[in-house]
Scaffold this motif. Structure first.
Motif, mmCIF file in Angstrom:
data_model
loop_
_atom_site.group_PDB
_atom_site.id
_atom_site.type_symbol
_atom_site.label_atom_id
_atom_site.label_comp_id
_atom_site.label_asym_id
_atom_site.label_seq_id
_atom_site.Cartn_x
_atom_site.Cartn_y
_atom_site.Cartn_z
ATOM 1 N N THR A 29 0.754 -1.582 0.022
ATOM 2 C CA THR A 29 -0.087 -0.470 0.166
ATOM 3 C C THR A 29 0.939 1.587 -0.483
ATOM 4 O O THR A 29 0.871 2.186 -0.372
ATOM 5 N N ASP A 32 2.280 1.802 -3.432
ATOM 6 C CA ASP A 32 0.795 1.729 -4.120
ATOM 7 C C ASP A 32 0.847 3.844 -4.493
ATOM 8 O O ASP A 32 0.189 3.895 -5.564
ATOM 9 N N CYS A 33 0.774 4.150 -2.351
ATOM 10 C CA CYS A 33 0.793 5.917 -2.698
ATOM 11 C C CYS A 33 1.482 6.066 -3.489
ATOM 12 O O CYS A 33 1.406 7.279 -4.124
ATOM 13 N N GLY A 42 -0.959 3.672 -9.668
ATOM 14 C CA GLY A 42 -0.128 2.384 -8.492
ATOM 15 C C GLY A 42 0.485 1.191 -8.728
ATOM 16 O O GLY A 42 1.345 1.527 -10.244
ATOM 17 N N THR A 154 -3.816 3.762 1.910
ATOM 18 C CA THR A 154 -4.815 3.659 0.899
ATOM 19 C C THR A 154 -5.294 4.699 0.694
ATOM 20 O O THR A 154 -6.099 4.797 -0.623
ATOM 21 N N ALA A 157 -3.514 6.917 -1.660
ATOM 22 C CA ALA A 157 -3.902 6.646 -2.906
ATOM 23 C C ALA A 157 -4.414 7.591 -3.444
ATOM 24 O O ALA A 157 -4.573 7.189 -5.021
ATOM 25 N N PRO A 167 -7.198 3.318 -6.488
ATOM 26 C CA PRO A 167 -5.825 2.057 -5.089
ATOM 27 C C PRO A 167 -5.745 0.367 -5.546
ATOM 28 O O PRO A 167 -6.609 0.288 -5.924
#
Length: 234
Positions: A29, A32-33, A42, A154, A157, A167
């Protein structure tokens, strides 16, 4: 007795596996962010060719350093400032000033006092009891930090997503929704339970009351035992 030892060892191993799982999910995560903020997409953007042409060793070291800084300083520092204010607010609303007291209640002792007592008495059983308690506290605190990180990354994102990007967890939901209902519904139910568990685990963070442990040999419990022995048999 041997069976009970095996159960305790198995519980420790499972807690370690769960900790590694949460560290991995927090890392995903986080990545991804960061990618969403910097590149507008992401982890779905990742491929071996993209990594070779876009990233260098400096970017990787910077990401590892930022990840470590967030978990070592930002999140603990946030709770260090916010937690006392929350307790003051709750105690003011509920008119219960005992909330501000770190002492959990009768029958508890500081873990440092018990460790010192175990060392003075040569009590290895008590020492193992204290070590197990400290291990449990640190494991719960790690799970809490990872849960906080997953929620924060999360949300970050999602906040910086644009052009139809979203996300990674949202991509998974879209994938499951495209499956037949007898596959999508059980998966959504399990993921919902996991998300609920993540939010609940935030409350497992380490605090001042974690320095205390309930120990059966405290003077409070000795008094209860004596009172029970004096009570008439009915």
């Amino acid at each position: 007795m041997e069976l009970w030892k095996q159960v305790k060892i198995s519980a420790i191993q499972k807690s370690m596996q769960l900790s590694w799982l949460f560290v991995l999910l927090a890392g995903i995560t986080f990545l991804d962010c960061i990618l969403m903020i910097q590149y507008g997409e992401g982890v779905t953007i990742l491929s071996w060719e993209w990594v070779k042409t876009t990233l260098d060793i400096q970017d990787i070291l910077l990401g590892v350093g930022l990840f470590s800084f967030i978990f070592a300083a930002v999140l603990p520092g946030f709770w260090f400032i916010i937690w006392p204010l929350l307790l003051i607010g709750i105690s003011y609303i509920t008119k219960n000033h005992k909330i501000l007291n770190d002492y959990p209640g009768d029958g508890h002792e500081r873990i440092e006092s018990l460790i010192r007592k175990a060392a003075e008495d040569g009590n290895t059983a008590l020492l193992r009891f204290c070590e197990r308690h400290e291990h449990d506290i640190e494991s719960k605190n790690l799970l809490s930090l990872c849960s906080q990180g997953m929620i924060l990354f999360t949300f970050g994102a999602w906040l910086f997503s644009d052009n139809g990007n979203q996300p990674i967890i949202m991509n998974f939901f879209d994938f499951w929704e495209a499956q037949p209902w007898y596959i999508a519904m059980p998966i959504n139910f399990l993921v919902g339970l996991f998300c609920m568990a993540v939010f609940l685990m935030v409350g497992m963070k380490k605090n001042q009351s974690s320095e205390y442990v309930y120990y059966p040999e405290t003077s409070h419990n000795k008094k209860i035992k004596k009172d029970a022995e004096k009570a008439p048999f009915i």
